[in-house]
Design a protein around this motif. Structure first.
Motif, mmCIF file in Angstrom:
data_model
loop_
_atom_site.group_PDB
_atom_site.id
_atom_site.type_symbol
_atom_site.label_atom_id
_atom_site.label_comp_id
_atom_site.label_asym_id
_atom_site.label_seq_id
_atom_site.Cartn_x
_atom_site.Cartn_y
_atom_site.Cartn_z
ATOM 1 N N ILE A 2 -5.493 -1.999 8.237
ATOM 2 C CA ILE A 2 -5.281 -1.675 9.655
ATOM 3 C C ILE A 2 -3.872 -1.128 9.862
ATOM 4 O O ILE A 2 -3.675 -0.150 10.595
ATOM 5 N N ASP A 3 -2.889 -1.710 9.209
ATOM 6 C CA ASP A 3 -1.521 -1.208 9.329
ATOM 7 C C ASP A 3 -1.427 0.212 8.776
ATOM 8 O O ASP A 3 -0.803 1.082 9.386
ATOM 9 N N ALA A 4 -2.063 0.460 7.642
ATOM 10 C CA ALA A 4 -2.051 1.803 7.037
ATOM 11 C C ALA A 4 -2.743 2.815 7.945
ATOM 12 O O ALA A 4 -2.256 3.946 8.114
ATOM 13 N N LEU A 5 -3.852 2.422 8.557
ATOM 14 C CA LEU A 5 -4.561 3.329 9.459
ATOM 15 C C LEU A 5 -3.718 3.624 10.700
ATOM 16 O O LEU A 5 -3.651 4.766 11.167
ATOM 17 N N TYR A 46 0.860 -1.183 0.000
ATOM 18 C CA TYR A 46 0.000 0.000 0.000
ATOM 19 C C TYR A 46 0.894 1.229 0.000
ATOM 20 O O TYR A 46 2.091 1.131 0.280
ATOM 21 N N THR A 47 0.304 2.384 -0.335
ATOM 22 C CA THR A 47 1.061 3.635 -0.318
ATOM 23 C C THR A 47 0.335 4.662 0.539
ATOM 24 O O THR A 47 -0.892 4.677 0.612
ATOM 25 N N LEU A 48 1.126 5.517 1.166
ATOM 26 C CA LEU A 48 0.608 6.633 1.936
ATOM 27 C C LEU A 48 1.277 7.913 1.473
ATOM 28 O O LEU A 48 2.472 7.899 1.152
ATOM 29 N N SER A 49 0.527 8.989 1.450
ATOM 30 C CA SER A 49 1.085 10.305 1.147
ATOM 31 C C SER A 49 0.192 11.377 1.766
ATOM 32 O O SER A 49 -0.931 11.109 2.164
ATOM 33 N N SER A 50 0.727 12.570 1.825
ATOM 34 C CA SER A 50 -0.044 13.711 2.318
ATOM 35 C C SER A 50 -0.927 14.233 1.195
ATOM 36 O O SER A 50 -0.560 14.160 0.025
ATOM 37 N N LEU A 99 -4.428 7.198 1.269
ATOM 38 C CA LEU A 99 -4.092 5.794 1.060
ATOM 39 C C LEU A 99 -4.281 5.573 -0.435
ATOM 40 O O LEU A 99 -5.396 5.360 -0.910
ATOM 41 N N GLY A 100 -3.183 5.732 -1.186
ATOM 42 C CA GLY A 100 -3.266 5.806 -2.635
ATOM 43 C C GLY A 100 -3.485 4.487 -3.346
ATOM 44 O O GLY A 100 -4.199 4.420 -4.335
#
Length: 172
Positions: A114-117, A63-67, A94-95
């Motif tokens: 859940i890990d991303a959150l 998964y990816t995360l960004s602002s 959460l892209g």
């Protein structure tokens, strides 16, 4: 193949990870991991997190995360009443979220979410984000996120969000 669902096996994408064998069945998501994810990480455009197979460098999910920003006008009126009146509010995007099709769908997507959150909440405690936003790629993805109480934004179809306050409650 040993797939362990533990935080130690979800790590930021590294140069040594095997991206070539990943296949989630979606060419756009495959291509992103194989050709663009490292560049995004190097340029601080997005942070890809990968679930690696135990004792290997084989990626089985990511998964990816960004602002990002969410326009205040897109949020539900009952939530807007409780927020500052800025035109845009900070969120975590959460892209992408995908699992290799060789992995049975036995909670891997949920575990990654859940890990991303959790990571999003931890980040929001240092750099503000009032919600996690996702762009559901298809109706199945939208159902997946709605199952976890993501709400639709007002004007953008398939763009959903989960307020950080709710995420904080999940983690006590």
């Amino acid at each position: 193949m040993t797939l362990i669902l533990a935080p130690d096996y979800i790590v930021p994408l590294q140069k040594g990870h095997d991206r070539d064998t990943f296949d989630c069945g979606n060419e756009e998501l495959n291509r992103y991991l194989k050709r663009q994810a490292r560049q995004d990480a190097d340029k601080f455009a997005a942070t890809p997190f990968v679930l690696v197979e135990a004792d290997t460098s084989i990626i089985r999910a990511y998964y990816t995360l960004s602002s990002s920003l969410a326009p205040l006008a897109e949020l539900p009126a009952e939530l807007v009443k409780k927020l500052p009146r800025y035109q845009h509010l900070p969120v975590t995007l959460l892209g992408r979220l995908a699992r290799d099709k060789t992995i049975p769908n036995k909670g891997v997507g949920e575990y990654l979410l859940i890990d991303a959150l959790r990571r999003s909440l931890e980040g929001a405690q240092e750099i503000a984000a009032m919600a996690v936003v996702v762009d559901a790629k298809n109706p199945d993805a939208e159902r997946f996120y709605r199952h976890f109480n993501f709400l639709p934004l007002q004007r953008t179809p398939h763009r959903l969000f989960l307020p950080m306050r709710q995420i904080a409650q999940l983690f006590g």
